[in-house]
Design a protein around this motif. Structure first.
Motif, PDB file in Angstrom:
ATOM      1  N   ILE A  73       6.157  -5.080  -6.759  1.00  0.00           N
ATOM      2  CA  ILE A  73       5.059  -5.710  -6.018  1.00  0.00           C
ATOM      3  C   ILE A  73       5.202  -7.237  -6.082  1.00  0.00           C
ATOM      4  CG2 ILE A  73       2.557  -6.077  -5.987  1.00  0.00           C
ATOM      5  CD1 ILE A  73       2.344  -3.077  -6.847  1.00  0.00           C
ATOM      6  N   TYR A  74       5.611  -7.743  -7.234  1.00  0.00           N
ATOM      7  CA  TYR A  74       5.872  -9.180  -7.367  1.00  0.00           C
ATOM      8  C   TYR A  74       6.960  -9.608  -6.378  1.00  0.00           C
ATOM      9  CZ  TYR A  74       8.039 -13.406  -9.202  1.00  0.00           C
ATOM     10  OH  TYR A  74       8.602 -14.647  -9.313  1.00  0.00           O
ATOM     11  N   LEU A  75       8.048  -8.832  -6.271  1.00  0.00           N
ATOM     12  CA  LEU A  75       9.124  -9.169  -5.342  1.00  0.00           C
ATOM     13  C   LEU A  75       8.653  -9.141  -3.888  1.00  0.00           C
ATOM     14  CD1 LEU A  75      12.161  -7.253  -6.902  1.00  0.00           C
ATOM     15  CD2 LEU A  75      11.672  -9.713  -6.995  1.00  0.00           C
ATOM     16  N   ILE A  76       7.797  -8.190  -3.549  1.00  0.00           N
ATOM     17  CA  ILE A  76       7.243  -8.132  -2.185  1.00  0.00           C
ATOM     18  C   ILE A  76       6.436  -9.393  -1.915  1.00  0.00           C
ATOM     19  CG2 ILE A  76       5.641  -6.927  -0.660  1.00  0.00           C
ATOM     20  CD1 ILE A  76       6.513  -4.314  -2.135  1.00  0.00           C
ATOM     21  N   ASN A  77       5.585  -9.763  -2.865  1.00  0.00           N
ATOM     22  CA  ASN A  77       4.776 -10.975  -2.704  1.00  0.00           C
ATOM     23  C   ASN A  77       5.651 -12.228  -2.637  1.00  0.00           C
ATOM     24  OD1 ASN A  77       2.172  -9.843  -2.564  1.00  0.00           O
ATOM     25  ND2 ASN A  77       2.161  -9.564  -4.772  1.00  0.00           N
ATOM     26  N   LEU A  78       6.699 -12.262  -3.443  1.00  0.00           N
ATOM     27  CA  LEU A  78       7.631 -13.390  -3.433  1.00  0.00           C
ATOM     28  C   LEU A  78       8.288 -13.532  -2.067  1.00  0.00           C
ATOM     29  CD1 LEU A  78       9.070 -15.553  -5.235  1.00  0.00           C
ATOM     30  CD2 LEU A  78      10.832 -13.824  -5.618  1.00  0.00           C
ATOM     31  N   GLY A 103       0.808  -1.220   0.000  1.00  0.00           N
ATOM     32  CA  GLY A 103       0.000   0.000   0.000  1.00  0.00           C
ATOM     33  C   GLY A 103       0.836   1.263   0.000  1.00  0.00           C
ATOM     34  N   LEU A 104       1.848   1.285   0.848  1.00  0.00           N
ATOM     35  CA  LEU A 104       2.731   2.452   0.901  1.00  0.00           C
ATOM     36  C   LEU A 104       3.522   2.604  -0.392  1.00  0.00           C
ATOM     37  CD1 LEU A 104       3.978   2.172   4.577  1.00  0.00           C
ATOM     38  CD2 LEU A 104       2.457   3.925   3.630  1.00  0.00           C
ATOM     39  N   PHE A 105       4.003   1.488  -0.929  1.00  0.00           N
ATOM     40  CA  PHE A 105       4.743   1.563  -2.191  1.00  0.00           C
ATOM     41  C   PHE A 105       3.849   2.048  -3.326  1.00  0.00           C
ATOM     42  CE2 PHE A 105       5.948  -0.294  -6.263  1.00  0.00           C
ATOM     43  CZ  PHE A 105       7.134   0.391  -6.459  1.00  0.00           C
ATOM     44  N   VAL A 106       2.633   1.537  -3.405  1.00  0.00           N
ATOM     45  CA  VAL A 106       1.709   1.960  -4.471  1.00  0.00           C
ATOM     46  C   VAL A 106       1.427   3.453  -4.362  1.00  0.00           C
ATOM     47  CG1 VAL A 106      -0.672   1.733  -5.308  1.00  0.00           C
ATOM     48  CG2 VAL A 106       0.707  -0.307  -4.905  1.00  0.00           C
ATOM     49  N   ALA A 107       1.214   3.948  -3.148  1.00  0.00           N
ATOM     50  CA  ALA A 107       0.980   5.391  -2.963  1.00  0.00           C
ATOM     51  C   ALA A 107       2.191   6.193  -3.435  1.00  0.00           C
ATOM     52  CB  ALA A 107       0.667   5.683  -1.500  1.00  0.00           C
ATOM     53  N   PHE A 108       3.378   5.772  -3.025  1.00  0.00           N
ATOM     54  CA  PHE A 108       4.604   6.450  -3.458  1.00  0.00           C
ATOM     55  C   PHE A 108       4.749   6.396  -4.976  1.00  0.00           C
ATOM     56  CE2 PHE A 108       8.947   5.466  -4.906  1.00  0.00           C
ATOM     57  CZ  PHE A 108       9.518   6.725  -4.769  1.00  0.00           C
ATOM     58  N   ALA A 109       4.558   5.207  -5.551  1.00  0.00           N
ATOM     59  CA  ALA A 109       4.741   5.031  -6.996  1.00  0.00           C
ATOM     60  C   ALA A 109       3.743   5.873  -7.784  1.00  0.00           C
ATOM     61  CB  ALA A 109       4.613   3.551  -7.362  1.00  0.00           C
ATOM     62  N   LEU A 110       2.500   5.932  -7.342  1.00  0.00           N
ATOM     63  CA  LEU A 110       1.506   6.732  -8.057  1.00  0.00           C
ATOM     64  C   LEU A 110       1.807   8.223  -7.988  1.00  0.00           C
ATOM     65  CD1 LEU A 110      -1.831   4.870  -7.221  1.00  0.00           C
ATOM     66  CD2 LEU A 110      -0.614   4.946  -9.418  1.00  0.00           C
ATOM     67  N   MET A 111       2.262   8.697  -6.840  1.00  0.00           N
ATOM     68  CA  MET A 111       2.623  10.115  -6.727  1.00  0.00           C
ATOM     69  C   MET A 111       3.817  10.431  -7.620  1.00  0.00           C
ATOM     70  SD  MET A 111       1.956  11.169  -2.729  1.00  0.00           S
ATOM     71  CE  MET A 111       3.388  10.316  -2.180  1.00  0.00           C
ATOM     72  N   ASN A 112       4.815   9.543  -7.624  1.00  0.00           N
ATOM     73  CA  ASN A 112       5.989   9.764  -8.459  1.00  0.00           C
ATOM     74  C   ASN A 112       5.630   9.683  -9.932  1.00  0.00           C
ATOM     75  OD1 ASN A 112       8.575   8.452  -9.902  1.00  0.00           O
ATOM     76  ND2 ASN A 112       9.210   9.813  -8.249  1.00  0.00           N
ATOM     77  N   LEU A 113       4.821   8.698 -10.301  1.00  0.00           N
ATOM     78  CA  LEU A 113       4.407   8.551 -11.695  1.00  0.00           C
ATOM     79  C   LEU A 113       3.625   9.771 -12.162  1.00  0.00           C
ATOM     80  CD1 LEU A 113       4.075   6.994 -14.323  1.00  0.00           C
ATOM     81  CD2 LEU A 113       2.146   5.788 -13.280  1.00  0.00           C
ATOM     82  N   SER A 114       2.758  10.277 -11.325  1.00  0.00           N
ATOM     83  CA  SER A 114       1.985  11.475 -11.670  1.00  0.00           C
ATOM     84  C   SER A 114       2.911  12.664 -11.915  1.00  0.00           C
ATOM     85  CB  SER A 114       1.001  11.794 -10.541  1.00  0.00           C
ATOM     86  OG  SER A 114       0.337  13.006 -10.795  1.00  0.00           O
ATOM     87  N   ALA A 115       3.894  12.829 -11.054  1.00  0.00           N
ATOM     88  CA  ALA A 115       4.840  13.938 -11.213  1.00  0.00           C
ATOM     89  C   ALA A 115       5.669  13.774 -12.488  1.00  0.00           C
ATOM     90  CB  ALA A 115       5.758  14.034  -9.995  1.00  0.00           C
ATOM     91  N   ILE A 116       6.139  12.559 -12.752  1.00  0.00           N
ATOM     92  CA  ILE A 116       6.919  12.312 -13.962  1.00  0.00           C
ATOM     93  C   ILE A 116       6.070  12.546 -15.206  1.00  0.00           C
ATOM     94  CG2 ILE A 116       7.988  10.455 -15.334  1.00  0.00           C
ATOM     95  CD1 ILE A 116       9.242   9.426 -12.740  1.00  0.00           C
ATOM     96  N   TYR A 117       4.839  12.057 -15.195  1.00  0.00           N
ATOM     97  CA  TYR A 117       3.939  12.249 -16.335  1.00  0.00           C
ATOM     98  C   TYR A 117       3.722  13.740 -16.602  1.00  0.00           C
ATOM     99  CZ  TYR A 117       0.038  11.548 -19.498  1.00  0.00           C
ATOM    100  OH  TYR A 117      -0.779  11.565 -20.606  1.00  0.00           O
ATOM    101  N   ASP A 118       3.465  14.483 -15.539  1.00  0.00           N
ATOM    102  CA  ASP A 118       3.244  15.932 -15.687  1.00  0.00           C
ATOM    103  C   ASP A 118       4.476  16.636 -16.246  1.00  0.00           C
ATOM    104  OD1 ASP A 118       0.698  15.597 -14.694  1.00  0.00           O
ATOM    105  OD2 ASP A 118       1.163  16.372 -12.690  1.00  0.00           O
ATOM    106  N   GLU A 119       5.648  16.256 -15.756  1.00  0.00           N
ATOM    107  CA  GLU A 119       6.881  16.895 -16.240  1.00  0.00           C
ATOM    108  C   GLU A 119       7.144  16.567 -17.710  1.00  0.00           C
ATOM    109  OE1 GLU A 119       8.890  19.185 -14.675  1.00  0.00           O
ATOM    110  OE2 GLU A 119       7.330  19.155 -13.147  1.00  0.00           O
ATOM    111  N   TYR A 120       6.905  15.323 -18.110  1.00  0.00           N
ATOM    112  CA  TYR A 120       7.071  14.975 -19.521  1.00  0.00           C
ATOM    113  C   TYR A 120       6.059  15.710 -20.392  1.00  0.00           C
ATOM    114  CZ  TYR A 120      10.708  11.403 -19.302  1.00  0.00           C
ATOM    115  OH  TYR A 120      11.910  10.741 -19.162  1.00  0.00           O
TER     116      TYR A 120
END
Length: 131
Positions: free
Chosen positions: A116-121, A52-69
């Motif tokens: 996420i796969y590695l976390i589950n693994l 959950g924490l990783f997904v929140a971080f990843a989505l915020m970072n992805l949003s920022a990267i998308y906006d910058e591009y």
């Protein structure tokens, strides 16, 4: 805006894109290192919390990267309209907007799924050792 202001904006946006990618990669490397070197016993609650924490971080970072591009694409497009083909620097700068928002999103999401796969693994590995 004039050409020099666009050049400055483009260079600043590229620095921001680089920072965001570096921040993301560094955070992911630390997370992967922690996942596989930690002596923490993984249970379902911890797995869900980390994901959950990783997904929140990843989505915020992805949003920022998308906006910058997207900003980079707009700025380079505007510079392309303003510059003449004889000005090699400006015309080259205007045609290079990096990998673009779409490809960056695909790359980011692919890495997110892998982590996420590695976390589950790791969680499954921990459960199989405790049985």
């Amino acid at each position: 805006m004039n050409e020099s202001e666009y050049v400055s904006a483009i260079l600043t946006i590229r620095e921001q894109v680089g920072f965001l990618w570096n921040f993301y990669v560094t955070a992911c490397v630390f997370l992967i290192g922690w996942i596989f070197s930690s002596k923490v016993i993984w249970n379902e609650t911890k797995r869900k919390a980390v994901i959950g924490l990783f997904v929140a971080f990843a989505l915020m970072n992805l949003s920022a990267i998308y906006d910058e591009y997207s900003l980079l694409s707009a700025a380079t497009g505007q510079l392309a309209q303003m510059s003449s083909p004889q000005d090699r620097f400006l015309s080259t700068l205007a045609t290079d907007s990096g990998m673009g928002a779409f490809l960056a999103s695909v790359l980011h999401l692919g890495a997110d799924v892998f982590i996420i796969y590695l976390i589950n693994l790791r969680c499954r590995s921990e459960q199989s050792h405790s049985e």
